[in-house]
Design a protein around this motif. Structure first.
Motif, PDB file in Angstrom:
ATOM      1  N   VAL A 185       0.839  -1.195   0.000  1.00 49.15           N
ATOM      2  CA  VAL A 185       0.000   0.000   0.000  1.00 49.15           C
ATOM      3  C   VAL A 185       0.877   1.249   0.000  1.00 49.15           C
ATOM      4  O   VAL A 185       1.946   1.283   0.619  1.00 49.15           O
ATOM      5  CB  VAL A 185      -0.965   0.039   1.202  1.00 49.15           C
ATOM      6  CG1 VAL A 185      -1.946  -1.113   1.133  1.00 49.15           C
ATOM      7  CG2 VAL A 185      -0.214   0.024   2.529  1.00 49.15           C
ATOM      8  N   LYS A 186       0.406   2.242  -0.710  1.00 48.67           N
ATOM      9  CA  LYS A 186       1.107   3.526  -0.762  1.00 48.67           C
ATOM     10  C   LYS A 186       0.573   4.480   0.298  1.00 48.67           C
ATOM     11  O   LYS A 186       1.297   5.339   0.802  1.00 48.67           O
ATOM     12  CB  LYS A 186       0.955   4.137  -2.158  1.00 48.67           C
ATOM     13  CG  LYS A 186       1.699   5.434  -2.376  1.00 48.67           C
ATOM     14  CD  LYS A 186       1.580   5.916  -3.816  1.00 48.67           C
ATOM     15  CE  LYS A 186       2.318   7.216  -4.036  1.00 48.67           C
ATOM     16  NZ  LYS A 186       2.198   7.698  -5.442  1.00 48.67           N
ATOM     17  N   TYR A 187      -0.727   4.315   0.616  1.00 41.69           N
ATOM     18  CA  TYR A 187      -1.381   5.235   1.545  1.00 41.69           C
ATOM     19  C   TYR A 187      -1.942   4.466   2.739  1.00 41.69           C
ATOM     20  O   TYR A 187      -2.438   3.347   2.593  1.00 41.69           O
ATOM     21  CB  TYR A 187      -2.527   5.973   0.849  1.00 41.69           C
ATOM     22  CG  TYR A 187      -2.093   6.787  -0.341  1.00 41.69           C
ATOM     23  CD1 TYR A 187      -1.499   8.032  -0.175  1.00 41.69           C
ATOM     24  CD2 TYR A 187      -2.282   6.307  -1.637  1.00 41.69           C
ATOM     25  CE1 TYR A 187      -1.103   8.785  -1.274  1.00 41.69           C
ATOM     26  CE2 TYR A 187      -1.886   7.053  -2.739  1.00 41.69           C
ATOM     27  CZ  TYR A 187      -1.297   8.287  -2.547  1.00 41.69           C
ATOM     28  OH  TYR A 187      -0.908   9.026  -3.630  1.00 41.69           O
ATOM     29  N   ALA A 188      -1.901   5.091   3.902  1.00 44.26           N
ATOM     30  CA  ALA A 188      -2.530   4.498   5.079  1.00 44.26           C
ATOM     31  C   ALA A 188      -4.045   4.441   4.877  1.00 44.26           C
ATOM     32  O   ALA A 188      -4.626   5.321   4.238  1.00 44.26           O
ATOM     33  CB  ALA A 188      -2.189   5.329   6.321  1.00 44.26           C
ATOM     34  N   GLY A 189      -4.654   3.401   5.403  1.00 43.87           N
ATOM     35  CA  GLY A 189      -6.110   3.307   5.335  1.00 43.87           C
ATOM     36  C   GLY A 189      -6.652   2.776   4.029  1.00 43.87           C
ATOM     37  O   GLY A 189      -7.844   2.937   3.744  1.00 43.87           O
ATOM     38  N   GLU A 190      -5.806   2.135   3.201  1.00 41.80           N
ATOM     39  CA  GLU A 190      -6.313   1.543   1.957  1.00 41.80           C
ATOM     40  C   GLU A 190      -7.139   0.295   2.249  1.00 41.80           C
ATOM     41  O   GLU A 190      -6.808  -0.501   3.118  1.00 41.80           O
ATOM     42  CB  GLU A 190      -5.146   1.160   1.030  1.00 41.80           C
ATOM     43  CG  GLU A 190      -4.538   2.319   0.280  1.00 41.80           C
ATOM     44  CD  GLU A 190      -3.555   1.857  -0.778  1.00 41.80           C
ATOM     45  OE1 GLU A 190      -3.821   0.830  -1.442  1.00 41.80           O
ATOM     46  OE2 GLU A 190      -2.513   2.521  -0.936  1.00 41.80           O
ATOM     47  N   PHE A 229      -9.289   1.395  -2.428  1.00 40.60           N
ATOM     48  CA  PHE A 229      -9.821   2.736  -2.181  1.00 40.60           C
ATOM     49  C   PHE A 229      -9.485   3.162  -0.754  1.00 40.60           C
ATOM     50  O   PHE A 229      -9.127   2.338   0.097  1.00 40.60           O
ATOM     51  CB  PHE A 229     -11.345   2.774  -2.390  1.00 40.60           C
ATOM     52  CG  PHE A 229     -12.126   1.941  -1.410  1.00 40.60           C
ATOM     53  CD1 PHE A 229     -12.666   2.499  -0.262  1.00 40.60           C
ATOM     54  CD2 PHE A 229     -12.330   0.582  -1.631  1.00 40.60           C
ATOM     55  CE1 PHE A 229     -13.383   1.730   0.641  1.00 40.60           C
ATOM     56  CE2 PHE A 229     -13.049  -0.197  -0.737  1.00 40.60           C
ATOM     57  CZ  PHE A 229     -13.574   0.378   0.405  1.00 40.60           C
ATOM     58  N   ARG A 230      -9.570   4.451  -0.521  1.00 39.61           N
ATOM     59  CA  ARG A 230      -9.590   5.020   0.817  1.00 39.61           C
ATOM     60  C   ARG A 230     -10.942   5.685   0.980  1.00 39.61           C
ATOM     61  O   ARG A 230     -11.668   5.888   0.012  1.00 39.61           O
ATOM     62  CB  ARG A 230      -8.471   6.032   1.015  1.00 39.61           C
ATOM     63  CG  ARG A 230      -7.073   5.449   0.860  1.00 39.61           C
ATOM     64  CD  ARG A 230      -6.017   6.543   0.943  1.00 39.61           C
ATOM     65  NE  ARG A 230      -5.822   7.000   2.308  1.00 39.61           N
ATOM     66  CZ  ARG A 230      -5.323   8.198   2.635  1.00 39.61           C
ATOM     67  NH1 ARG A 230      -5.019   9.068   1.684  1.00 39.61           N
ATOM     68  NH2 ARG A 230      -5.150   8.536   3.882  1.00 39.61           N
ATOM     69  N   LEU A 231     -11.275   6.066   2.196  1.00 40.69           N
ATOM     70  CA  LEU A 231     -12.586   6.664   2.424  1.00 40.69           C
ATOM     71  C   LEU A 231     -12.711   8.034   1.780  1.00 40.69           C
ATOM     72  O   LEU A 231     -13.803   8.553   1.631  1.00 40.69           O
ATOM     73  CB  LEU A 231     -12.873   6.735   3.929  1.00 40.69           C
ATOM     74  CG  LEU A 231     -13.023   5.375   4.623  1.00 40.69           C
ATOM     75  CD1 LEU A 231     -13.347   5.562   6.100  1.00 40.69           C
ATOM     76  CD2 LEU A 231     -14.093   4.524   3.949  1.00 40.69           C
ATOM     77  N   MET A 271      -5.037   8.217  -5.652  1.00 38.01           N
ATOM     78  CA  MET A 271      -5.639   9.494  -5.273  1.00 38.01           C
ATOM     79  C   MET A 271      -5.847  10.436  -6.453  1.00 38.01           C
ATOM     80  O   MET A 271      -6.292  11.568  -6.258  1.00 38.01           O
ATOM     81  CB  MET A 271      -4.778  10.174  -4.201  1.00 38.01           C
ATOM     82  CG  MET A 271      -4.597   9.351  -2.945  1.00 38.01           C
ATOM     83  SD  MET A 271      -6.173   8.801  -2.204  1.00 38.01           S
ATOM     84  CE  MET A 271      -6.892  10.384  -1.731  1.00 38.01           C
ATOM     85  N   LEU A 272      -5.570   9.985  -7.674  1.00 40.42           N
ATOM     86  CA  LEU A 272      -5.733  10.852  -8.843  1.00 40.42           C
ATOM     87  C   LEU A 272      -6.933  10.473  -9.699  1.00 40.42           C
ATOM     88  O   LEU A 272      -7.157  11.089 -10.743  1.00 40.42           O
ATOM     89  CB  LEU A 272      -4.465  10.819  -9.710  1.00 40.42           C
ATOM     90  CG  LEU A 272      -3.179  11.311  -9.040  1.00 40.42           C
ATOM     91  CD1 LEU A 272      -1.998  11.165 -10.001  1.00 40.42           C
ATOM     92  CD2 LEU A 272      -3.325  12.745  -8.558  1.00 40.42           C
TER      93      LEU A 272
END
Length: 204
Positions: free
Chosen positions: A66-71, A92-94, A127-128
């Motif tokens: 994962v690149k982002y926390a919360g994925e 996804f993230r929220l 995120m894009l």
């Protein structure tokens, strides 16, 4: 038929949007798992179950880089590509749109190098994204190209992938926009399987 998931308290846990794949000389049930916790809408990950007949056992959570926390990860589609398991999924993230990615799963059930394709509303980064993308269904063409069923409504749309690029697109040319499904928008489901000169799949 239905599979009974053993050993877990069903309260607060759901398994759904599952798929089947033959890998490492056995069959596997690959599932989305949603776990509800207090004051949240739940967390989502992917679990592989060893399958014997209609008995499932030995669950293994898939670990995806994962690149982002919360994925979150959901809606798995798996195929065997030359003895390797290719896992396609939505993440996804929220605070993001649903995003489509895929990668080769290692023997230890890890996907270390996820691939994201810039196509439609999907982008190379979670995120894009421009809008939701999900349920791309993978298969291998007769000339061993990696392909995805990108859409089945209003047209059947197939994309051919090399690396992280779409190199070719096929459209059915037939307009299915007036063919309504009463239970929602028809989207990709089971990976297409070649039978003779045709591919067969079931939509989600």
């Amino acid at each position: 038929g239905y599979f009974s998931i053993p050993g877990e308290n069903p309260s607060g846990i759901e398994y759904f949007n599952c798929g089947l794949v033959n890998w490492k000389s056995r069959n596997w049930l690959v599932t989305r798992r949603r776990r509800f916790t207090r004051n949240t809408r739940g967390t989502n990950d992917i679990v592989m179950w060893s399958l014997t007949g209609k008995q499932v056992h030995n669950p293994v959570p898939v670990k995806i880089f994962v690149k982002y926390a919360g994925e979150h990860h959901e809606d798995p589609r798996a195929i065997n590509v030359g003895g390797q398991c290719l896992l396609s999924y939505c993440n996804f993230r929220l605070n993001s749109y649903a995003h489509q990615a895929h990668g080769i799963m290692r023997e230890d059930f890890r996907v270390m190098n996820p691939v994201s394709i810039s196509y439609g509303n999907n982008r190379s980064d979670l995120m894009l994204g421009k809008f939701h993308e999900k349920n791309w269904t993978p298969f291998v063409t007769p000339d061993n190209k990696l392909a995805f069923v990108y859409a089945i409504h209003p047209q059947h749309e197939i994309i051919i992938i090399e690396g992280n690029q779409v190199v070719k697109t096929y459209l059915s040319g037939k307009d299915w926009s007036k063919a309504h499904w009463l239970w929602g928008h028809p989207r990709g489901g089971s990976p297409p399987v070649q039978v003779g000169t045709h591919y067969y799949g079931f939509f989600h």
